[in-house]
Motif scaffolding. Structure first.
Motif, PDB file in Angstrom:
ATOM      1  N   LEU A 101       0.805  -1.222   0.000  1.00 45.44           N
ATOM      2  CA  LEU A 101       0.000   0.000   0.000  1.00 45.44           C
ATOM      3  C   LEU A 101       0.835   1.268   0.000  1.00 45.44           C
ATOM      4  O   LEU A 101       0.371   2.321  -0.458  1.00 45.44           O
ATOM      5  N   ASP A 102       2.059   1.202   0.500  1.00 49.71           N
ATOM      6  CA  ASP A 102       2.880   2.414   0.576  1.00 49.71           C
ATOM      7  C   ASP A 102       3.125   3.034  -0.793  1.00 49.71           C
ATOM      8  O   ASP A 102       3.279   4.254  -0.919  1.00 49.71           O
ATOM      9  N   ILE A 103       3.167   2.207  -1.830  1.00 52.65           N
ATOM     10  CA  ILE A 103       3.435   2.731  -3.179  1.00 52.65           C
ATOM     11  C   ILE A 103       2.405   3.778  -3.552  1.00 52.65           C
ATOM     12  O   ILE A 103       2.724   4.846  -4.083  1.00 52.65           O
ATOM     13  N   HIS A 104       1.145   3.510  -3.251  1.00 51.84           N
ATOM     14  CA  HIS A 104       0.076   4.422  -3.648  1.00 51.84           C
ATOM     15  C   HIS A 104      -0.124   5.544  -2.636  1.00 51.84           C
ATOM     16  O   HIS A 104      -0.583   6.625  -2.985  1.00 51.84           O
ATOM     17  N   ILE A 105       0.257   5.301  -1.394  1.00 53.34           N
ATOM     18  CA  ILE A 105       0.083   6.321  -0.357  1.00 53.34           C
ATOM     19  C   ILE A 105       1.143   7.412  -0.472  1.00 53.34           C
ATOM     20  O   ILE A 105       0.869   8.594  -0.256  1.00 53.34           O
ATOM     21  N   THR A 106       2.361   7.022  -0.841  1.00 55.28           N
ATOM     22  CA  THR A 106       3.487   7.975  -0.825  1.00 55.28           C
ATOM     23  C   THR A 106       3.826   8.556  -2.191  1.00 55.28           C
ATOM     24  O   THR A 106       4.741   9.372  -2.292  1.00 55.28           O
ATOM     25  N   THR A 107       3.111   8.155  -3.244  1.00 53.86           N
ATOM     26  CA  THR A 107       3.456   8.672  -4.585  1.00 53.86           C
ATOM     27  C   THR A 107       2.252   9.336  -5.259  1.00 53.86           C
ATOM     28  O   THR A 107       1.981   9.105  -6.426  1.00 53.86           O
ATOM     29  N   GLN A 108       1.529  10.154  -4.530  1.00 50.54           N
ATOM     30  CA  GLN A 108       0.388  10.885  -5.101  1.00 50.54           C
ATOM     31  C   GLN A 108       0.906  12.108  -5.867  1.00 50.54           C
ATOM     32  O   GLN A 108       0.875  13.238  -5.384  1.00 50.54           O
ATOM     33  N   ASP A 109       1.399  11.837  -7.099  1.00 47.68           N
ATOM     34  CA  ASP A 109       2.023  12.909  -7.875  1.00 47.68           C
ATOM     35  C   ASP A 109       1.360  13.111  -9.233  1.00 47.68           C
ATOM     36  O   ASP A 109       1.913  13.745 -10.123  1.00 47.68           O
ATOM     37  N   GLY A 110       0.148  12.564  -9.390  1.00 49.85           N
ATOM     38  CA  GLY A 110      -0.564  12.752 -10.647  1.00 49.85           C
ATOM     39  C   GLY A 110      -0.220  11.750 -11.725  1.00 49.85           C
ATOM     40  O   GLY A 110      -0.748  11.842 -12.841  1.00 49.85           O
ATOM     41  N   VAL A 111       0.643  10.790 -11.441  1.00 48.10           N
ATOM     42  CA  VAL A 111       1.018   9.770 -12.431  1.00 48.10           C
ATOM     43  C   VAL A 111       0.180   8.522 -12.195  1.00 48.10           C
ATOM     44  O   VAL A 111       0.126   7.978 -11.095  1.00 48.10           O
ATOM     45  N   TRP A 112      -0.489   8.062 -13.266  1.00 50.63           N
ATOM     46  CA  TRP A 112      -1.341   6.857 -13.203  1.00 50.63           C
ATOM     47  C   TRP A 112      -0.454   5.623 -13.365  1.00 50.63           C
ATOM     48  O   TRP A 112       0.029   5.327 -14.443  1.00 50.63           O
ATOM     49  N   ARG A 113      -0.213   4.922 -12.225  1.00 48.72           N
ATOM     50  CA  ARG A 113       0.693   3.767 -12.243  1.00 48.72           C
ATOM     51  C   ARG A 113      -0.123   2.477 -12.157  1.00 48.72           C
ATOM     52  O   ARG A 113      -0.475   2.020 -11.087  1.00 48.72           O
ATOM     53  N   HIS A 114      -0.386   1.919 -13.321  1.00 44.34           N
ATOM     54  CA  HIS A 114      -1.130   0.659 -13.347  1.00 44.34           C
ATOM     55  C   HIS A 114      -0.209  -0.530 -13.611  1.00 44.34           C
ATOM     56  O   HIS A 114      -0.651  -1.660 -13.769  1.00 44.34           O
ATOM     57  N   ASP A 115       1.090  -0.242 -13.646  1.00 50.97           N
ATOM     58  CA  ASP A 115       2.045  -1.293 -13.979  1.00 50.97           C
ATOM     59  C   ASP A 115       2.808  -1.788 -12.760  1.00 50.97           C
ATOM     60  O   ASP A 115       3.838  -2.443 -12.882  1.00 50.97           O
ATOM     61  N   THR A 116       2.297  -1.458 -11.558  1.00 52.53           N
ATOM     62  CA  THR A 116       2.964  -1.948 -10.359  1.00 52.53           C
ATOM     63  C   THR A 116       2.749  -3.445 -10.218  1.00 52.53           C
ATOM     64  O   THR A 116       1.779  -4.004 -10.733  1.00 52.53           O
ATOM     65  N   THR A 117       3.663  -4.091  -9.516  1.00 54.17           N
ATOM     66  CA  THR A 117       3.607  -5.535  -9.367  1.00 54.17           C
ATOM     67  C   THR A 117       2.357  -5.950  -8.594  1.00 54.17           C
ATOM     68  O   THR A 117       2.044  -5.390  -7.539  1.00 54.17           O
ATOM     69  N   VAL A 118       1.652  -6.929  -9.134  1.00 59.55           N
ATOM     70  CA  VAL A 118       0.462  -7.460  -8.446  1.00 59.55           C
ATOM     71  C   VAL A 118       0.930  -8.320  -7.279  1.00 59.55           C
ATOM     72  O   VAL A 118       1.768  -9.211  -7.452  1.00 59.55           O
ATOM     73  N   PRO A 119       0.440  -8.065  -6.078  1.00 66.87           N
ATOM     74  CA  PRO A 119       0.887  -8.868  -4.938  1.00 66.87           C
ATOM     75  C   PRO A 119       0.369 -10.292  -5.029  1.00 66.87           C
ATOM     76  O   PRO A 119      -0.646 -10.557  -5.690  1.00 66.87           O
ATOM     77  N   PRO A 120       1.044 -11.227  -4.399  1.00 66.66           N
ATOM     78  CA  PRO A 120       0.514 -12.595  -4.354  1.00 66.66           C
ATOM     79  C   PRO A 120      -0.739 -12.623  -3.492  1.00 66.66           C
ATOM     80  O   PRO A 120      -1.043 -11.674  -2.765  1.00 66.66           O
ATOM     81  N   LEU A 121      -1.488 -13.706  -3.590  1.00 65.35           N
ATOM     82  CA  LEU A 121      -2.594 -13.898  -2.663  1.00 65.35           C
ATOM     83  C   LEU A 121      -2.028 -14.221  -1.279  1.00 65.35           C
ATOM     84  O   LEU A 121      -0.880 -14.652  -1.137  1.00 65.35           O
ATOM     85  N   ALA A 122      -2.840 -14.023  -0.271  1.00 62.19           N
ATOM     86  CA  ALA A 122      -2.394 -14.296   1.095  1.00 62.19           C
ATOM     87  C   ALA A 122      -1.858 -15.712   1.233  1.00 62.19           C
ATOM     88  O   ALA A 122      -0.874 -15.951   1.945  1.00 62.19           O
ATOM     89  N   GLU A 123      -2.465 -16.645   0.529  1.00 59.44           N
ATOM     90  CA  GLU A 123      -2.057 -18.049   0.647  1.00 59.44           C
ATOM     91  C   GLU A 123      -0.629 -18.300   0.166  1.00 59.44           C
ATOM     92  O   GLU A 123      -0.031 -19.334   0.465  1.00 59.44           O
ATOM     93  N   ASP A 124      -0.093 -17.327  -0.574  1.00 55.60           N
ATOM     94  CA  ASP A 124       1.270 -17.460  -1.082  1.00 55.60           C
ATOM     95  C   ASP A 124       2.259 -16.536  -0.355  1.00 55.60           C
ATOM     96  O   ASP A 124       3.375 -16.320  -0.836  1.00 55.60           O
TER      97      ASP A 124
END
Length: 311
Positions: free
Chosen positions: A112-135
């Motif tokens: 979550l820190d990626i989106h909380i600390t980088t509110q700079d107007g850039v649409w970042r949809h290419d961030t790494t998808v986290p694993p599911l909790a089971e992994d």
């Protein structure tokens, strides 16, 4: 009529007075509670670290000293304390810690820190998808009341949780390990480590250069337990090398944390000011009243400290 000395700090008395009296009344106990009493007349002492009361010798008729904190390291070694000592385990403390641990695990699990600390107007949809909790394996160091509750809550969400303790414990929801070899095994798969072991001479620097090296590269450390469980120099080195990707620390060897401490400025450290979970007077009063009832009835106290183990 039992006589109760409130020695947990005068500033706490306004918060505790009403719920404590109400809890005692619910148990059918008439008691005298005060901030000052002749020592030889005291039946029970309600205590907190930092209290001016340090010499328990005059309290010759005291049946128990009841600590309102879960940790007892600041009092358990007092040579004048010969009375039974109890620690605080109540619903509020347990639930508060469970919520802090689950919240911090989810924060790091989801990135979550990626989106909380980088509110700079850039649409970042290419961030790494986290694993599911089971992994995402989580290791809980410490399986007392707080550690077990938090570990089992994470398991219910879906995380594979391994719990470690010095002595054997059992759970239907998490894998439990103990002892030196168990610690190595518990750390070897841990992507997130939570420290909730009590602080004793045996657990000081539990996470050190050797044990941190056992973790998978990039592991996250969460410490809501006690500051001395971690070798600070070893953790800083592990953060700098990338062996540990982030440390969220709520407790420290020196509190308040000195303003020139390296943790404040380190980009991979989150400092919080010992707020993971607080004893709440409303729920703590219920535990205190129940132990006073037990003392008056000649029954064993709940959460009595084992002096030989230090908790």
């Amino acid at each position: 009529m039992p006589r109760i000395l409130f020695a947990a700090g005068d500033s706490r008395w306004p918060t505790y007075e009403a719920p404590l009296k109400a809890a005692l009344a619910e148990k059918g106990i008439e008691a005298e509670i005060a901030l000052e009493m002749a020592p030889e007349t005291v039946d029970y002492i309600i205590y907190a670290p930092g209290s001016p009361l340090q010499d328990f010798t005059p309290f010759t008729n005291c049946k128990a000293v009841m600590n309102i904190w879960a940790g007892v390291e600041a009092i358990v070694g007092n040579p004048t304390l010969t009375q039974p000592l109890t620690r605080m385990v109540d619903h509020g403390l347990k639930q508060g810690m469970l919520e802090w641990v689950v919240g911090q695990v989810m924060r790091h699990h989801l990135g979550l820190d990626i989106h909380i600390t980088t509110q700079d107007g850039v649409w970042r949809h290419d961030t790494t998808v986290p694993p599911l909790a089971e992994d995402r394996p989580v290791t809980m160091l410490g399986l007392g009341e707080l550690g077990m509750a938090a570990g089992e809550a994470l398991a219910r969400i879906g995380f594979p949780v391994t719990g470690w303790s010095r002595s054997p414990k059992e759970s239907d929801l998490i894998t439990t390990l103990h002892g030196a070899e168990g610690l190595k095994q518990a750390l070897s798969t841990a992507q997130i480590v939570v420290l909730l072991v009590p602080f004793t001479p045996q657990t000081e620097n539990l996470l050190n250069a050797e044990t941190l090296a056992l973790l998978p590269e990039g592991a996250v450390i969460l410490n809501p337990g006690r500051g001395p469980l971690i070798d600070d120099s070893a953790l800083l080195a592990a953060l700098d090398s990338g062996q540990v990707s982030h440390a969220t620390l709520d407790v420290f060897r020196t509190e308040p944390l000195p303003e020139d401490h390296a943790y404040w400025a380190h980009p991979k450290v989150t400092v919080s000011p010992h707020i993971a979970s607080e004893t709440r007077a409303s729920t703590a009063a219920q535990v205190l009243a129940e132990n006073i009832r037990r003392g008056e009835a000649g029954e064993p106290f709940r959460f009595q400290v084992d002096r030989s183990r230090g908790y």
